[in-house]
Write a protein that holds these residues in place. Structure first.
Motif, PDB file in Angstrom:
ATOM      1  N   GLU A   8     -67.592 -46.433  41.298  1.00  0.00           N
ATOM      2  CA  GLU A   8     -67.268 -46.541  39.878  1.00  0.00           C
ATOM      3  C   GLU A   8     -67.034 -45.166  39.261  1.00  0.00           C
ATOM      4  N   ALA A   9     -67.714 -44.158  39.789  1.00  0.00           N
ATOM      5  CA  ALA A   9     -67.609 -42.822  39.206  1.00  0.00           C
ATOM      6  C   ALA A   9     -66.329 -42.104  39.627  1.00  0.00           C
ATOM      7  N   PHE A  10     -65.614 -42.630  40.634  1.00  0.00           N
ATOM      8  CA  PHE A  10     -64.399 -41.976  41.118  1.00  0.00           C
ATOM      9  C   PHE A  10     -63.328 -41.969  40.034  1.00  0.00           C
ATOM     10  N   VAL A  11     -62.760 -40.791  39.777  1.00  0.00           N
ATOM     11  CA  VAL A  11     -61.660 -40.691  38.822  1.00  0.00           C
ATOM     12  C   VAL A  11     -60.493 -39.946  39.467  1.00  0.00           C
ATOM     13  N   LEU A  12     -59.305 -40.343  39.103  1.00  0.00           N
ATOM     14  CA  LEU A  12     -58.107 -39.689  39.610  1.00  0.00           C
ATOM     15  C   LEU A  12     -57.824 -38.427  38.810  1.00  0.00           C
ATOM     16  N   THR A  13     -57.352 -37.391  39.519  1.00  0.00           N
ATOM     17  CA  THR A  13     -57.014 -36.120  38.885  1.00  0.00           C
ATOM     18  C   THR A  13     -55.690 -35.619  39.458  1.00  0.00           C
ATOM     19  N   GLU A  14     -55.165 -34.564  38.865  1.00  0.00           N
ATOM     20  CA  GLU A  14     -53.937 -33.947  39.398  1.00  0.00           C
ATOM     21  C   GLU A  14     -54.145 -33.474  40.837  1.00  0.00           C
ATOM     22  N   ASP A  15     -55.377 -33.126  41.194  1.00  0.00           N
ATOM     23  CA  ASP A  15     -55.664 -32.581  42.522  1.00  0.00           C
ATOM     24  C   ASP A  15     -55.764 -33.650  43.610  1.00  0.00           C
ATOM     25  N   ASN A  16     -56.246 -34.844  43.243  1.00  0.00           N
ATOM     26  CA  ASN A  16     -56.487 -35.841  44.302  1.00  0.00           C
ATOM     27  C   ASN A  16     -55.514 -37.019  44.288  1.00  0.00           C
ATOM     28  N   VAL A  17     -54.658 -37.115  43.264  1.00  0.00           N
ATOM     29  CA  VAL A  17     -53.883 -38.344  43.064  1.00  0.00           C
ATOM     30  C   VAL A  17     -52.873 -38.607  44.181  1.00  0.00           C
ATOM     31  N   ILE A  18     -52.168 -37.589  44.651  1.00  0.00           N
ATOM     32  CA  ILE A  18     -51.139 -37.809  45.666  1.00  0.00           C
ATOM     33  C   ILE A  18     -51.769 -38.251  46.982  1.00  0.00           C
ATOM     34  N   ASP A  19     -52.815 -37.581  47.390  1.00  0.00           N
ATOM     35  CA  ASP A  19     -53.506 -37.946  48.629  1.00  0.00           C
ATOM     36  C   ASP A  19     -54.090 -39.354  48.519  1.00  0.00           C
ATOM     37  N   PHE A  20     -54.664 -39.665  47.355  1.00  0.00           N
ATOM     38  CA  PHE A  20     -55.276 -40.980  47.160  1.00  0.00           C
ATOM     39  C   PHE A  20     -54.235 -42.092  47.264  1.00  0.00           C
ATOM     40  N   PHE A  21     -53.120 -41.948  46.534  1.00  0.00           N
ATOM     41  CA  PHE A  21     -52.125 -43.019  46.552  1.00  0.00           C
ATOM     42  C   PHE A  21     -51.356 -43.084  47.871  1.00  0.00           C
ATOM     43  N   PHE A  22     -51.242 -41.959  48.576  1.00  0.00           N
ATOM     44  CA  PHE A  22     -50.635 -41.971  49.906  1.00  0.00           C
ATOM     45  C   PHE A  22     -51.456 -42.880  50.842  1.00  0.00           C
ATOM     46  N   LYS A  23     -52.766 -42.704  50.810  1.00  0.00           N
ATOM     47  CA  LYS A  23     -53.647 -43.523  51.658  1.00  0.00           C
ATOM     48  C   LYS A  23     -53.745 -44.954  51.135  1.00  0.00           C
ATOM     49  N   TYR A  24     -53.826 -45.099  49.828  1.00  0.00           N
ATOM     50  CA  TYR A  24     -53.963 -46.429  49.220  1.00  0.00           C
ATOM     51  C   TYR A  24     -52.740 -47.290  49.534  1.00  0.00           C
ATOM     52  N   ASN A  25     -51.550 -46.699  49.482  1.00  0.00           N
ATOM     53  CA  ASN A  25     -50.327 -47.447  49.736  1.00  0.00           C
ATOM     54  C   ASN A  25     -50.298 -48.013  51.153  1.00  0.00           C
ATOM     55  N   LYS A  26     -50.894 -47.291  52.098  1.00  0.00           N
ATOM     56  CA  LYS A  26     -50.917 -47.760  53.489  1.00  0.00           C
ATOM     57  C   LYS A  26     -51.749 -49.022  53.654  1.00  0.00           C
ATOM     58  N   THR A  27     -52.651 -49.281  52.738  1.00  0.00           N
ATOM     59  CA  THR A  27     -53.511 -50.468  52.824  1.00  0.00           C
ATOM     60  C   THR A  27     -52.876 -51.688  52.168  1.00  0.00           C
ATOM     61  N   LEU A  28     -51.780 -51.485  51.448  1.00  0.00           N
ATOM     62  CA  LEU A  28     -51.227 -52.566  50.637  1.00  0.00           C
ATOM     63  C   LEU A  28     -50.349 -53.509  51.450  1.00  0.00           C
ATOM     64  N   LYS A  29     -50.598 -54.790  51.256  1.00  0.00           N
ATOM     65  CA  LYS A  29     -49.712 -55.807  51.802  1.00  0.00           C
ATOM     66  C   LYS A  29     -48.943 -56.488  50.666  1.00  0.00           C
ATOM     67  N   GLU A  30     -49.487 -56.410  49.463  1.00  0.00           N
ATOM     68  CA  GLU A  30     -48.864 -57.069  48.308  1.00  0.00           C
ATOM     69  C   GLU A  30     -47.782 -56.178  47.695  1.00  0.00           C
ATOM     70  N   ASP A  31     -46.764 -56.827  47.128  1.00  0.00           N
ATOM     71  CA  ASP A  31     -45.726 -56.055  46.428  1.00  0.00           C
ATOM     72  C   ASP A  31     -45.234 -56.746  45.157  1.00  0.00           C
ATOM     73  N   LYS A  32     -46.001 -57.748  44.688  1.00  0.00           N
ATOM     74  CA  LYS A  32     -45.574 -58.468  43.481  1.00  0.00           C
ATOM     75  C   LYS A  32     -46.693 -58.491  42.443  1.00  0.00           C
ATOM     76  N   VAL A  33     -46.305 -58.386  41.181  1.00  0.00           N
ATOM     77  CA  VAL A  33     -47.248 -58.447  40.063  1.00  0.00           C
ATOM     78  C   VAL A  33     -46.702 -59.420  39.023  1.00  0.00           C
ATOM     79  N   ARG A  34     -47.557 -60.343  38.588  1.00  0.00           N
ATOM     80  CA  ARG A  34     -47.185 -61.257  37.502  1.00  0.00           C
ATOM     81  C   ARG A  34     -47.799 -60.762  36.202  1.00  0.00           C
ATOM     82  N   ILE A  35     -46.967 -60.642  35.187  1.00  0.00           N
ATOM     83  CA  ILE A  35     -47.424 -60.195  33.869  1.00  0.00           C
ATOM     84  C   ILE A  35     -47.313 -61.360  32.897  1.00  0.00           C
TER      85      ILE A  35
END
Length: 203
Positions: free
Chosen positions: A19-46
């Protein structure tokens, strides 16, 4: 007298750390690079006051796709608004003057995303794209909490190269048109609040 001590609950500590994890300019690219590899979904309903529509996100725009799904799963978009409606041009969402929206942003983190506008996608009608931050931003870095959807027929191609298309509406474009038809005042802010009541990742 010796006081009793209670061993900390490991699961609770782990949850607290997550819960304490926050995104910053320093960690965001590395975080989303790894996070994207875990994704199987590609659709969002609004879902909005005017109905719902579904967006399919492009796989080869990884940071913007991962960011949008991450924020959706965090519940960020719930109770935000389509706060800018420009007739026959765009609807823009993901912001609100409600205090809760600012609190959610602070909890998620302060960061921008690099532009990724050279994947061959154009701003056709129904395209979802990300606006640039207006603050100290000579490199047109994207504001990650907001998005806009092109309404123009057949598209708004003057935006190509400056903004990053990262998906398209595949169902419910009539709802987007209904939102675009709403009466607006100064600054293109709708007279009637247009809430996103729910954003959810779908199969």
């Amino acid at each position: 007298m010796q006081k009793d001590s209670v061993a900390p609950n490991k699961d609770a500590l782990q949850e607290e750390e997550e819960e304490a994890f926050v995104l910053t300019e320093d960690n965001v690219i590395d975080f989303f690079f790894k996070y994207n590899k875990t994704l199987k979904e590609d659709k969002v309903r609004i879902t909005t006051d005017f109905g719902s529509f579904t967006i399919q996100l492009y796989d080869n725009v990884p940071y913007h796709k991962a960011n949008f799904i991450y924020l959706t799963k965090k519940g960020y978009f719930d109770s935000t608004q389509f706060h800018r409606v420009v007739k026959n041009f765009i609807i823009q969402g993901g912001n609100s003057d409600d205090q809760a929206t600012g609190e959610k942003r602070r909890a998620i983190g302060r960061y921008l995303l690099p532009p990724d506008a050279n994947k061959g996608y154009k701003h056709h009608r129904g395209t979802i794209s990300m606006p640039s931050s207006e603050v100290n931003n000579p490199h047109m870095l994207a504001s990650p909490f907001e998005f806009f959807i092109v309404v123009t027929k057949p598209g708004s191609y003057h935006l190509d190269g400056d903004y990053t298309p990262f998906g398209k509406v595949i169902e419910g474009m009539d709802v987007v048109d209904k939102i675009n038809a709403q009466r607006v005042g100064k600054g293109d802010w709708p007279y009637q609040n247009i809430y996103i009541t729910k954003a959810e990742v779908v199969e």
